[in-house]
Design a protein around this motif. Sequence first.
Motif, mmCIF file in Angstrom:
data_model
loop_
_atom_site.group_PDB
_atom_site.id
_atom_site.type_symbol
_atom_site.label_atom_id
_atom_site.label_comp_id
_atom_site.label_asym_id
_atom_site.label_seq_id
_atom_site.Cartn_x
_atom_site.Cartn_y
_atom_site.Cartn_z
ATOM 1 N N HIS A 1 88.200 104.038 21.180
ATOM 2 C CA HIS A 1 89.669 104.074 21.258
ATOM 3 C C HIS A 1 90.264 102.836 20.592
ATOM 4 O O HIS A 1 89.832 101.710 20.835
ATOM 5 C CB HIS A 1 90.110 104.135 22.724
ATOM 6 N N LYS B 1 89.921 112.911 30.183
ATOM 7 C CA LYS B 1 89.477 113.281 28.838
ATOM 8 C C LYS B 1 87.964 113.437 28.790
ATOM 9 O O LYS B 1 87.436 114.378 28.202
ATOM 10 C CB LYS B 1 89.941 112.233 27.836
ATOM 11 N N GLU B 2 87.297 112.452 29.424
ATOM 12 C CA GLU B 2 85.837 112.539 29.455
ATOM 13 C C GLU B 2 85.396 113.782 30.223
ATOM 14 O O GLU B 2 84.498 114.511 29.787
ATOM 15 C CB GLU B 2 85.258 111.281 30.090
ATOM 16 N N CYS C 1 91.922 108.749 30.790
ATOM 17 C CA CYS C 1 90.649 108.529 30.079
ATOM 18 C C CYS C 1 89.511 109.262 30.775
ATOM 19 O O CYS C 1 88.681 109.915 30.131
ATOM 20 C CB CYS C 1 90.363 107.037 29.990
ATOM 21 N N SER D 1 91.869 107.627 18.306
ATOM 22 C CA SER D 1 90.458 107.419 18.643
ATOM 23 C C SER D 1 89.563 107.993 17.553
ATOM 24 O O SER D 1 89.996 108.783 16.705
ATOM 25 C CB SER D 1 90.115 108.075 19.993
ATOM 26 N N SER E 1 94.139 105.214 33.230
ATOM 27 C CA SER E 1 92.702 105.205 33.516
ATOM 28 C C SER E 1 92.214 106.600 33.882
ATOM 29 O O SER E 1 91.151 107.046 33.435
ATOM 30 C CB SER E 1 92.404 104.219 34.649
#
Length: 692
Positions: free
Chosen positions: A523, A233-234, A230, A506, A227
């Motif tokens: 994704h 990454k954002e 993710c 993705s 989590s």
Amino acid sequence: MDEFNDLDNELAKLKQELSSHGDEWTRQFNFPGSNDYWKRRQEEDSAIWQKRLNVNEEEKKILEEKLKEQKLQIEKYNEHLREVEKKIEEDARRWEERFKVRETELMLEKNRVLWEEKMKEKENENHFLLSKVSELNAKIGEEKEQQLKDRDKTDEYLSKLKEAHEDKTRSYTGQVDVLRARVAELEKDLGERMSELRTKSGAYEEKIKKMDDYTIELARLKDTAVSENCLLKEELSKAKLQNTEEKKQLQESLKLRAQQFVSNFYAYLGPLLGLLHGISTKRLSGDLIGPVKDSVQRLENETGLFMTNLDMKFQYNELYTLGLILPEDELGFFNKLSASQKIRTKVLDIKAIKNDISRIKPQAVLVSIKFLKYAYKIKNKWSFIPVIIFGTVNAKLHKKLLAKGFEVILPPYITEEIITLLNQTVSKSIAWPEYWEKIQPKRDYLSKLAVMSGLILLCLSGYYLNNYYVNKSLNVVLHFNTPYPQPTNITFDGQNIWVCDWFGQSIYKHSVNNDFKLIKIFHFPEKHFTTLAWAGGYLWSADPWNKKIYKHNMDEALSIIGSYQAPNAAPSGLAGDREVLWSCDSALAQIYRHRLDDKLTVEETYKSPGSSPSGLYFDGEKLWSLDSKTNKIYCHDISKGLAVEGEYLPVGYEQKGYNLSGIAISKDRVWVCSERLGEIQGYQKTLLKKIK
């Protein structure tokens, strides 16, 4: 009747004689009535052996296997003895029967004598019987001697057997003792090992429990990490976008600062040039040296401020000569310092300073405070040579030296600061060999100012021009580093750029603007997309791992609504419109034309002009293909069987190894992506280098 009485007397004597010898015989042989001598002898021997073999039950168990063979031998010997006993018993019974027969015969003989009254015959028979008895006695003696010999042999054999058995028993007993000691030792070792194993078992159980807890914790951390990954990454994409924005702002700020610097530079340089022109034509008096100094100082301040704003450190990149007038203890320090810098040091002889300076032509001179008078001589003779004083001075002398135009190096001596001061001093010097013949002492300041101004103007002009052309090039070729590692393929939907990454599993949606903003991430954990395309109002993708081509619905999740078998194992490019879908295979170097039906039927197959096609794009008229090995872009004429109309090469991709993997075309730009570089570039169509 007397004869019968005599016969009775003889029989009585015979019986008495036989009875008198019976005790002796019965002690040696087992005749009838001897109470079974051999049986008793066997029982006694058995009792003796039983007593000798009567060991405790635990030793019997240990020795049972080892004594088995001896027991079998003893049984054989017992069997042999039993056979001998049977033989003796049979002989005894035989002799008993014979005695009975003889007794019967004597009775018969008596009766016969009585009836026949033949006493002589009875006497003859008596003599005969006596002879027989003597023979029998002889035979019994022989048998007795033989039995004694056999008994001696048996006793000797049994004695030897007994000794051997006792030796073996003693040996076995010793072995048993050793084995018992070994068993006790092993039991002790086993107890210790069992205790150690129980301790280790408890420790291992505790470790296993901890590892189970750790595994559970790792699983939880993994979920948390996924989590967080993710989110990171954002955040990374946001940071890259922010970095791009900050870079753009810095470029704008740098451009603005350069413009301000150049405008200020020209503002200060204009009056300076006018003053120089007036002085050179003798229209102005020498009193204007002060304003000239002020203009030069303002130029120097403006340059220093510009370097400070850009966080630049002054570095002098040209080799220069530094004259030294130093004592021995200070020379070593400066020789070591100059070895790592672009400085050529020359030691000046204080007895021949004039000749050395004229011969060496140094750009500056470094003088120890111990030789201060020579510094004044150099300053008076060669006023255009910067002189630097090295050493400890008081505040009053320091102020005086600065007023006289000297540079001063005071303790503590920091290498970086000394090098900076030397470089800055030399940068203001006009004492270069090519100017020595032209320099006049009264024109010292003007020459110095002219050279310095020219150098500053040249540097700033070069910097401004370089910055201008770089910014212009950036406006032509757009470079975007992606927040994901493997940009595999791209497509254009008319408004946005879509990118897939097989490693990140993705699909990414970007806006087409200067910052290439990341709008959304889709994704797919079980997919590895290598290409994207728009056709028939849907987004299409391909996965070589599953050998499938997928059809996506344009919803919030980019849901897969169709799955089709790829023509071959390595689908690497897709393109299409409302009627057909094109695909290519990098392994077979084939291009396929599909009908948009429920089976995605292959209508035509074409040979790719490149050996490894990695991307396709259809602009409405022409089909474009990309090859990852040659980095070439091919333009195909659909009406002529995908004939190649032209071959192009993007700027900067002349060398192989960049692995161009995707192509898309917007209104005025051609977009390409590279897995190896991890970036997306947008070219003006005019920048594509046409090869054929």
